[in-house]
Scaffold this motif. Sequence first.
Motif, mmCIF file in Angstrom:
data_model
loop_
_atom_site.group_PDB
_atom_site.id
_atom_site.type_symbol
_atom_site.label_atom_id
_atom_site.label_comp_id
_atom_site.label_asym_id
_atom_site.label_seq_id
_atom_site.Cartn_x
_atom_site.Cartn_y
_atom_site.Cartn_z
ATOM 1 N N ALA A 1 6.897 23.349 35.847
ATOM 2 C CA ALA A 1 5.644 24.077 35.647
ATOM 3 C C ALA A 1 4.706 23.278 34.748
ATOM 4 O O ALA A 1 3.485 23.232 34.971
ATOM 5 N N LEU A 2 5.259 22.627 33.733
ATOM 6 C CA LEU A 2 4.438 21.799 32.854
ATOM 7 C C LEU A 2 3.815 20.633 33.612
ATOM 8 O O LEU A 2 2.731 20.163 33.270
ATOM 9 N N GLY A 3 4.508 20.153 34.638
ATOM 10 C CA GLY A 3 4.050 18.974 35.362
ATOM 11 C C GLY A 3 3.088 19.242 36.498
ATOM 12 O O GLY A 3 2.648 18.306 37.183
ATOM 13 N N VAL A 4 2.716 20.501 36.732
ATOM 14 C CA VAL A 4 1.810 20.822 37.833
ATOM 15 C C VAL A 4 0.403 20.345 37.516
ATOM 16 O O VAL A 4 -0.123 20.562 36.419
ATOM 17 N N GLN A 5 -0.192 19.670 38.479
ATOM 18 C CA GLN A 5 -1.593 19.286 38.392
ATOM 19 C C GLN A 5 -2.396 20.144 39.372
ATOM 20 O O GLN A 5 -1.852 20.630 40.372
ATOM 21 N N VAL A 6 -3.670 20.321 39.089
ATOM 22 C CA VAL A 6 -4.491 21.197 39.924
ATOM 23 C C VAL A 6 -4.456 20.754 41.383
ATOM 24 O O VAL A 6 -4.412 21.586 42.298
ATOM 25 N N GLY A 7 -4.426 19.451 41.616
ATOM 26 C CA GLY A 7 -4.409 18.951 42.988
ATOM 27 C C GLY A 7 -3.122 19.229 43.738
ATOM 28 O O GLY A 7 -3.060 19.056 44.966
ATOM 29 N N ASP A 8 -2.071 19.640 43.032
ATOM 30 C CA ASP A 8 -0.817 19.972 43.707
ATOM 31 C C ASP A 8 -0.896 21.312 44.440
ATOM 32 O O ASP A 8 -0.047 21.614 45.272
ATOM 33 N N SER B 1 -13.335 22.114 36.067
ATOM 34 C CA SER B 1 -13.866 20.873 36.646
ATOM 35 C C SER B 1 -13.022 19.686 36.211
ATOM 36 O O SER B 1 -12.305 19.743 35.216
ATOM 37 N N GLY B 2 -13.152 18.643 36.984
ATOM 38 C CA GLY B 2 -12.408 17.422 36.674
ATOM 39 C C GLY B 2 -11.708 16.874 37.896
ATOM 40 O O GLY B 2 -11.808 17.420 39.000
ATOM 41 N N ALA B 3 -10.984 15.787 37.701
ATOM 42 C CA ALA B 3 -10.258 15.154 38.800
ATOM 43 C C ALA B 3 -9.103 16.040 39.259
ATOM 44 O O ALA B 3 -8.615 16.898 38.513
ATOM 45 N N SER B 4 -8.650 15.814 40.473
ATOM 46 C CA SER B 4 -7.570 16.642 41.027
ATOM 47 C C SER B 4 -6.240 16.426 40.313
ATOM 48 O O SER B 4 -5.348 17.274 40.401
ATOM 49 N N ASP B 5 -6.127 15.309 39.582
ATOM 50 C CA ASP B 5 -4.873 15.046 38.871
ATOM 51 C C ASP B 5 -4.899 15.580 37.435
ATOM 52 O O ASP B 5 -4.058 15.207 36.618
ATOM 53 N N ARG B 6 -5.853 16.457 37.116
ATOM 54 C CA ARG B 6 -5.863 17.074 35.789
ATOM 55 C C ARG B 6 -4.740 18.096 35.697
ATOM 56 O O ARG B 6 -4.356 18.716 36.693
ATOM 57 N N TRP B 7 -4.218 18.259 34.497
ATOM 58 C CA TRP B 7 -3.073 19.146 34.290
ATOM 59 C C TRP B 7 -3.502 20.602 34.425
ATOM 60 O O TRP B 7 -4.567 20.990 33.950
#
Length: 386
Positions: free
Chosen positions: A202-209, A279-285
Motif C-alpha cells: 500500500a505504501l508503494g502505490v503510485q497514482v499511475g498504478d 496534480s503531478g506526474a503519474s509516478d507520484r506516490w
Amino acid sequence: MGWVWKERQSWRGSYRDEGGKQHTKSFKRQVDAKRWVATEEAKVVRGDWINPAAGKVTFAAFYAGWAPRQIWLSSTRENADLATASVTFGDLQLRSIRRSHIEAWVKNMTSRLAASTIDTRFTIVRGVFRAAVADRLIASDPTAGVVLPRKRKAEAAMRIPTHADVAKLLNAAEPPHRPRSRPGFTAYVALCAFAGLRRGEALGVQVGDIDFLGRTLRVTRQLQRAKGADIAAGNDLVDAAGGITVVVRPPKYESERTIYLPDELVAILSEHVRQHTPSGASDRWLFDEHGKPWHDNLVDYRWRSTRADGGLSHRLHDLRHYFASGLIAAGCDVVTVQRAMGHSSGTTTLSTYAHLWPTAEDKTRAAASEMAAAVLATHLPRTGAQ
C-alpha cells in the motif's frame, strides 16, 4: 579396489577415495576391517562418501562463509544472523553436532519465544545444515526429526474484523476534531480492507498504478525501511517523510498482480487523489507528505491511533484477512483468492484460510436445503381433492 592385510597384532584396511587418495584404518579383527573397506567403497561408488577430515569447521564459521553467498534481502539476512547467533552450538564442529544439541537449543527457546518465532529460526538453521550436507562436510542433517512446539491453528490465531469493525476504523481514520492528525489515512485503511494489500504494498502505490476507468490496480512494488546493507548498496533508495530512508522492492514472493477494485473503493481513492495529490506526474506516490512517501513507522502510529479511537485492537494485517474472508464468503475458488492475495502458491492460501471455505457438510446441507425449499415452494392441488 580396497584391500586388507595383517600387520603385527592388528588388521589393516585400506581404500582409495574418488580423488585417488588412500585411507587406512586398523582393526582387531579381519572381518571388521573387511566390513569397513566394503562400506567406504560403496559410499565412494554411490557418490555419498564424506571425507573423515571434513566437518571440522565450526557451525558459526561455516555460516559466516555461507551466508554472504546467498541471494537474500537485507531483512532476510538480518533474520538469519539473529537465528544463527541464538544457537547454543555455534562453537562446535559441524561433525560433532548431534540431534540432541538441536533439541536442547529448541527447548531453551520455548521459555521465551513464540512457537512461530521458533519455527522461523529453526527453518533458517536447518538450511545451514542442509547446505553443509550438500557441500559434503557432514553426512546427514542433525535437525531431521526434531519436534518443534505446536503452533496455534490458523482458525484460533486469526482475528478477522467484522463489517462493523471496518466501518468503525474507516470512521476513525481521520477524526473531524483533529483533521491534521491523520490526513489521507481513510484511503489507506480502505485500500488494505477492500484490496487486501500488505502494508509495504500500500505504501508503494503510485497514482499511475490505478486505472480509475478500468477499476483496476497494478501492484508492482513495495516500500520497506532501508537496512544498513541497503544504504551501503545505494540501490533503489527513496527519501520518505520525516527524513526516513526506504527501499523500493518488488512485492513479496514476486507477487506482482492486478487487483479488481470495487466501485466504492474507486470512489474513495478518487476523492483521496482530489484532496491530497491532485496534480503531478503519474509516478507520484498515492500516500505522501510534501512529495515524499509515507513509511512504516508513520503508518503504524496512525493505525494505533485509529484503532484506539475506534475502540478496537485489531492489527493492520487483520484487514488483509478481512479481504480474503470476503472473497471466500462470496464463493471465490482457491486460485482466485491466491492471485488476489499475492500468495506464492495455492498451498499457502489453503494453509492460511482453509478453515474459511465451506466444508463438505456445509455444501451438502446447502444443496439439500435448496431442494427442499424448491419443493415446498411449489403449491400443487392435494391428491384426491374434490
